[in-house]
Motif scaffolding. Structure first.
Motif, PDB file in Angstrom:
ATOM      1  N   MET A 224       1.105  -1.394  -0.203  1.00  0.00           N
ATOM      2  CA  MET A 224      -0.066  -0.116   0.058  1.00  0.00           C
ATOM      3  C   MET A 224       0.938   1.086   0.066  1.00  0.00           C
ATOM      4  O   MET A 224       0.410   2.668  -0.794  1.00  0.00           O
ATOM      5  N   LEU A 225       2.062   1.454   0.860  1.00  0.00           N
ATOM      6  CA  LEU A 225       2.833   2.246   0.298  1.00  0.00           C
ATOM      7  C   LEU A 225       3.462   2.460  -0.797  1.00  0.00           C
ATOM      8  O   LEU A 225       3.466   4.199  -0.815  1.00  0.00           O
ATOM      9  N   ASP A 226       3.794   1.919  -1.102  1.00  0.00           N
ATOM     10  CA  ASP A 226       4.777   1.863  -2.392  1.00  0.00           C
ATOM     11  C   ASP A 226       3.712   2.525  -3.300  1.00  0.00           C
ATOM     12  O   ASP A 226       3.775   3.455  -4.078  1.00  0.00           O
ATOM     13  N   GLN A 227       2.126   1.942  -3.360  1.00  0.00           N
ATOM     14  CA  GLN A 227       1.712   2.149  -4.287  1.00  0.00           C
ATOM     15  C   GLN A 227       1.070   3.795  -3.792  1.00  0.00           C
ATOM     16  O   GLN A 227       1.159   4.377  -5.034  1.00  0.00           O
ATOM     17  N   LEU A 228       0.857   4.287  -2.704  1.00  0.00           N
ATOM     18  CA  LEU A 228       0.906   5.664  -2.377  1.00  0.00           C
ATOM     19  C   LEU A 228       1.632   5.983  -2.801  1.00  0.00           C
ATOM     20  O   LEU A 228       1.438   8.061  -3.401  1.00  0.00           O
ATOM     21  N   GLN A 229       3.097   6.150  -2.661  1.00  0.00           N
ATOM     22  CA  GLN A 229       3.992   6.646  -2.669  1.00  0.00           C
ATOM     23  C   GLN A 229       3.939   7.325  -4.246  1.00  0.00           C
ATOM     24  O   GLN A 229       4.434   8.005  -4.964  1.00  0.00           O
ATOM     25  N   ILE A 230       3.877   5.897  -5.738  1.00  0.00           N
ATOM     26  CA  ILE A 230       3.988   6.000  -6.722  1.00  0.00           C
ATOM     27  C   ILE A 230       2.564   6.980  -7.363  1.00  0.00           C
ATOM     28  O   ILE A 230       3.008   7.875  -8.065  1.00  0.00           O
ATOM     29  N   SER A 231       1.585   6.997  -6.451  1.00  0.00           N
ATOM     30  CA  SER A 231       0.743   7.418  -6.723  1.00  0.00           C
ATOM     31  C   SER A 231       0.337   9.192  -6.027  1.00  0.00           C
ATOM     32  O   SER A 231       0.112   9.962  -7.026  1.00  0.00           O
ATOM     33  N   LEU A 232       1.544   9.218  -5.149  1.00  0.00           N
ATOM     34  CA  LEU A 232       1.718  11.068  -4.685  1.00  0.00           C
ATOM     35  C   LEU A 232       2.522  12.080  -5.669  1.00  0.00           C
ATOM     36  O   LEU A 232       2.540  12.682  -5.552  1.00  0.00           O
ATOM     37  N   ASP A 233       3.411  10.878  -4.970  1.00  0.00           N
ATOM     38  CA  ASP A 233       4.602  12.059  -5.219  1.00  0.00           C
ATOM     39  C   ASP A 233       5.128  12.056  -6.983  1.00  0.00           C
ATOM     40  O   ASP A 233       5.016  11.073  -7.986  1.00  0.00           O
ATOM     41  N   PHE A 234       5.871  13.041  -7.149  1.00  0.00           N
ATOM     42  CA  PHE A 234       6.598  12.963  -8.627  1.00  0.00           C
ATOM     43  C   PHE A 234       8.076  11.791  -8.623  1.00  0.00           C
ATOM     44  O   PHE A 234       8.698  11.798  -8.178  1.00  0.00           O
ATOM     45  N   ALA A 235       7.120  11.440 -10.438  1.00  0.00           N
ATOM     46  CA  ALA A 235       8.221  10.018 -10.082  1.00  0.00           C
ATOM     47  C   ALA A 235       9.868  10.406 -11.221  1.00  0.00           C
ATOM     48  O   ALA A 235       9.877  10.674 -12.086  1.00  0.00           O
ATOM     49  N   TYR A 236      10.343  10.863  -9.985  1.00  0.00           N
ATOM     50  CA  TYR A 236      12.118  11.255 -10.495  1.00  0.00           C
ATOM     51  C   TYR A 236      12.987  10.844 -11.152  1.00  0.00           C
ATOM     52  O   TYR A 236      13.745  10.293  -9.982  1.00  0.00           O
ATOM     53  N   ASN A 237      12.788  10.206 -12.343  1.00  0.00           N
ATOM     54  CA  ASN A 237      13.838   8.804 -12.386  1.00  0.00           C
ATOM     55  C   ASN A 237      14.569   9.527 -13.415  1.00  0.00           C
ATOM     56  O   ASN A 237      14.281   9.204 -15.034  1.00  0.00           O
ATOM     57  N   LYS A 238      15.925   9.624 -12.933  1.00  0.00           N
ATOM     58  CA  LYS A 238      17.043  10.197 -13.908  1.00  0.00           C
ATOM     59  C   LYS A 238      17.060   9.155 -15.070  1.00  0.00           C
ATOM     60  O   LYS A 238      17.267  10.042 -16.655  1.00  0.00           O
ATOM     61  N   ASP A 239      17.137   8.190 -14.763  1.00  0.00           N
ATOM     62  CA  ASP A 239      17.553   7.341 -15.879  1.00  0.00           C
ATOM     63  C   ASP A 239      16.515   7.488 -17.517  1.00  0.00           C
ATOM     64  O   ASP A 239      16.631   7.594 -18.242  1.00  0.00           O
ATOM     65  N   ARG A 240      15.060   7.585 -16.704  1.00  0.00           N
ATOM     66  CA  ARG A 240      13.724   8.125 -17.487  1.00  0.00           C
ATOM     67  C   ARG A 240      14.024   8.865 -18.023  1.00  0.00           C
ATOM     68  O   ARG A 240      13.831   9.203 -19.752  1.00  0.00           O
ATOM     69  N   GLU A 275       9.145  20.382  -6.156  1.00  0.00           N
ATOM     70  CA  GLU A 275      10.095  20.958  -6.490  1.00  0.00           C
ATOM     71  C   GLU A 275      10.844  20.939  -7.721  1.00  0.00           C
ATOM     72  O   GLU A 275      11.607  21.219  -8.718  1.00  0.00           O
ATOM     73  N   LYS A 276      11.465  20.089  -7.298  1.00  0.00           N
ATOM     74  CA  LYS A 276      11.714  18.982  -8.692  1.00  0.00           C
ATOM     75  C   LYS A 276      11.753  18.996 -10.001  1.00  0.00           C
ATOM     76  O   LYS A 276      11.640  19.185 -10.804  1.00  0.00           O
ATOM     77  N   LEU A 277      10.064  18.530  -9.977  1.00  0.00           N
ATOM     78  CA  LEU A 277       9.931  18.773 -10.741  1.00  0.00           C
ATOM     79  C   LEU A 277       9.936  20.834 -11.305  1.00  0.00           C
ATOM     80  O   LEU A 277       9.581  20.524 -13.047  1.00  0.00           O
ATOM     81  N   TYR A 278       9.737  21.924 -10.411  1.00  0.00           N
ATOM     82  CA  TYR A 278       9.442  22.979 -11.513  1.00  0.00           C
ATOM     83  C   TYR A 278      11.553  22.438 -11.685  1.00  0.00           C
ATOM     84  O   TYR A 278      11.631  23.541 -12.915  1.00  0.00           O
TER      85      TYR A 278
END
Lengths: 333, 412
Positions: A224-240, A275-278
């Motif tokens: 659930m936590l994994d899912q919530l973090q994916i759903s709520l945060d900006f996924a800052y994936n450097k490689d992608r 802020e990472k998104l900006y």
């Protein structure tokens, strides 16, 4: 062992007949809202002036092609993030053309979980598209049975048949791949949706605090936590992100317009690393000449312009596109 | 190895005290493993919580323990062997290979049925004699299992999971249907696995016990539990309930034993308060239904076929409200779902279809198909059994889901 030879043979013959009937009678009836139709269209489209829009269901319900230009086609699909957009973008960039490309992006765009984000039904029928086969195989998303006539549509039949029901109605507007609903759920129901999001944020805080204190989470809580973090945060994936930037840089003749579409405030409330998104959008605008980022996340829309807490409705899309059209005019024409 | 050794020693030694010692050693090791892997965190967490109320603060070390798949199943299976040897119901197995095969027989290793040694061991030792009838039975059973899992359980799960993932954003009516469909999903998922296990074993000439007999449409919880996960409930009846009731058969004690074994069944599924409350509620309802079934009102209801069916529907609704405990992450969530169902449920069809309409329609459709399988059972004497095989294969290919979902009971 002949006991089951004939039943298996018969089942095989019936499956082949169904397979062929499906190809002949069902697949041609797909509309331009169907994901696989969009993939096939992109692969075959050669109009040098076409401006494609790639994105998720947010993109599908936000960009009205008629409002943005005659040559715009909305290729956005449900659950589509960069796992799929990379394929679409690669296909589009390989074409000999200069038209810009619009990409809807959001906090989950760079999540990399091919098992969850690459929907196989999206890429059916794949038999005549070696590039699709190659792409799915590279992402470990190719099941061998999908190359076997008779069973290749296993798991997808119902979805294709369901998609035939998607017809235009007075409150459902279909416009070159875009789907716009003239519907507002009402204050009570919308509040229910938004409350649900705030509860998700609370739950995430609670689980993170527990995990940080060293107490173990149960398997279900961990998921659930994994899912919530994916759903709520900006996924800052450097490689992608790097992969995407490299693709853009290698095609300087194509302008790529990244648009963060209007969000309901409740959807952004749990975004911890905004802020990472900006930073990322500033970096794109400053350092990559043919990459433009537009942020409409806080675009002022009343609740009545939302279909639910994640998607805007027809009225919301109209208001957004009116402004977007002005902002992008110099790049689209 | 411990159980094999304990069994041999119990068989060899004539001294009752020594027998008891080996028996207790086996119990201690089996239950110790189960406790460590499954209940250690739950125990330490709750002990700390209780002690903290008395201002005693503990600092237990938390280990990241990986739960061995199917531990509850094979622990109970080996326990039954030791208990049976101790009570002289079965001879100790002297061949380690056969004993290991009994404990780790692959078709039923991870999710049952929990077999008794006196049923399974002789079959494993016998030269397999597989005839056409066995193959027909096995193929029919395996296909039925795949149908239940791939078509029914995996389709229904899409609706149930979507609703349960958004409890705050859904209405009581939508939650009712998710709660209604969850027992269908659970039944199709678990009995689907069992059917595949039984069919696979039959292909090797081994007959495993049936684990389910139409459990959902029953007049009360007593018959529900007599028809659901039979290998577990009969295990608990034979090895725990009957010895307890032999010890004290007074009506009050029997009520207490009933609640106790239902809690045990709940806890068997996992270390969570939801399973304990699930057991307590089930136990209390069984006690109440036992008292009520002798009343003239219940007798009158049973004598009329219409009221009898209504009674079954009422029982099903009780079951689905209890199953909410089984599906929820914690008690707070379970009570929220139950409260919303009780206070907000209505028959507004538009409300049901306003969220996840496609998933709902598909879930109801495949549930009806599952219900139809009750009437279209494969008949081995039927000349056209092949028609059943062909129909099942086609249905699985056409309606099956390619979700790669694990069986739910693998986590237990």
């Amino acid at each position: 062992m002949l006991l089951f030879f004939y039943p298996l043979l018969l089942a095989g013959v019936i499956a082949l007949v169904i397979d062929q009937s499906f190809e002949v009678f069902v697949l041609p009836k797909r509309t331009d809202l169907d994901n696989s139709f969009k993939v096939e269209r992109l692969l075959g489209e050669t109009d040098p002036k076409e401006i494609p829009v790639f994105g998720s269901s947010k993109g599908r319900s936000s960009f009205i092609p008629d409002s943005l230009g005659e040559t715009v086609f909305n290729y956005s699909m449900q659950k589509c993030n960069f796992d799929v957009i990379f394929f679409l973008l690669e296909t589009e960039l390989a074409k000999d053309k200069d038209a810009p490309i619009i990409i809807e992006f959001n906090a989950r765009s760079f999540v990399h979980r091919p098992q969850h984000t690459i929907d196989l039904a999206t890429f059916m029928p794949i038999k005549n598209n070696p590039s699709v086969v190659e792409y799915l195989a590279a992402n470990d998303r190719l099941d061998n049975f999908q190359l076997v006539p008779g069973v290749r549509y296993y798991g997808s039949y119902v979805r294709y048949i369901r998609s035939l029901n998607r017809k235009e109605t007075p409150n459902k507007i279909i416009n070159r791949g875009g789907l716009f609903i003239d519907y507002y759920p009402g204050d009570r129901l919308l509040r229910r949706f938004t409350d649900s999001r705030y509860k998700m944020i609370e739950k995430r805080e609670e689980l993170e605090t527990r995990a940080a204190s060293g107490k173990p989470l149960t398997y279900m809580e961990d998921q659930m936590l994994d899912q919530l973090q994916i759903s709520l945060d900006f996924a800052y994936n450097k490689d992608r992100i790097k992969k995407f930037e490299d693709m853009v840089k290698s095609h300087p003749n194509r302008d790529i317009l990244m648009v963060f579409t209007p969000h309901h405030p409740s959807e952004l409330a749990g975004l911890k690393n905004r802020e990472k998104l900006y930073e990322l959008m500033d970096h794109w605008n400053e350092d990559i000449p043919n990459l433009y980022a537009f942020d409409y996340s806080d675009f002022p829309l009343p609740d009545s312009c939302f279909k639910n807490s994640s998607h805007i409705n027809l009225e919301g899309a109209r208001r957004f596109c009116a402004v977007l059209n002005d902002d992008l005019a110099h790049l689209l024409n | 190895m411990v159980d094999f050794y304990a069994g041999l020693q119990i068989g060899k030694t004539p001294e009752r005290r020594k027998k008891k010692w080996y028996f207790l050693m086996s119990l201690f090791v089996n239950l110790g493993f189960l406790f460590y892997f499954k209940y250690f965190h739950f125990f330490t967490e709750n002990t700390s919580l209780i002690l903290s109320r008395y201002n005693i603060f503990t600092d237990f070390t938390y280990y990241d323990i990986l739960l061995p798949v199917g531990i509850s199943f094979y622990t109970f299976q080996t326990l039954s062997y030791t208990i049976d040897v101790y009570h002289g119901k079965t001879e100790p197995e002297t061949h380690l290979g056969y004993f290991a095969l009994y404990v780790a027989y692959f078709p039923q290793l991870v999710a049952g049925p929990i077999e008794r040694s006196y049923r399974l061991l002789p079959q494993l030792k016998r030269e397999p004699n597989v005839i056409t009838k066995d193959v027909k039975y096995a193929v029919n059973k395996i296909l039925l299992g795949f149908f239940k899992k791939l078509v029914v359980a995996d389709t229904v799960s899409q609706y149930v999971d979507a609703i349960y993932a958004n409890v705050d954003g859904t209405t009581g009516t939508q939650l009712y249907w998710a709660a209604f469909l969850f027992p269908v999903q659970l039944f199709a998922d678990f009995s689907g696995y069992t059917d595949i296990a039984i069919g696979s074993a039959r292909l090797m000439g081994v007959k495993l016990m049936e684990n389910f007999k139409k459990p959902l449409w029953q007049e009360n919880h007593i018959s529900y539990w007599a028809n659901w996960h039979i290998s577990l409930t009969s295990w608990i009846r034979d090895y725990i309930f009957i010895p307890l009731s032999n010890y004290n058969r007074s009506p009050g004690a029997l009520m207490l034993w009933t609640i106790f074994i239902l809690v045990l069944i709940g806890v068997w599924h996992g270390a969570n308060w939801t399973f304990i409350v699930f057991g307590v509620v089930n136990g209390c309802i069984i006690v109440i239904q036992r008292i009520l079934r002798k009343t003239s009102l219940v007798k009158a209801i049973r004598s009329n076929s219409i009221t009898y069916q209504i009674m079954k529907y009422f029982n099903l609704n009780l079951l689905l409200l209890e199953a909410v405990y089984f599906r929820s992450v914690d008690l707070e969530m379970a009570h929220k779902v139950q409260w919303k169902i009780i206070t907000e449920f209505n028959l507004n069809f538009h409300e049901i279809l306003s969220l996840y309409k496609d998933e709902f329609v598909s879930a109801i459709g495949v549930s009806l198909l599952l219900w139809l399988t009750v009437f279209f059972k494969p008949d081995l004497k039927f000349k056209y059994n092949w028609a059943y095989v062909v129909t099942m294969l086609i249905i699985i290919v056409l309606l099956g889901q390619n979700l790669e979902n694990q069986f739910i009971y693998f986590q237990f």
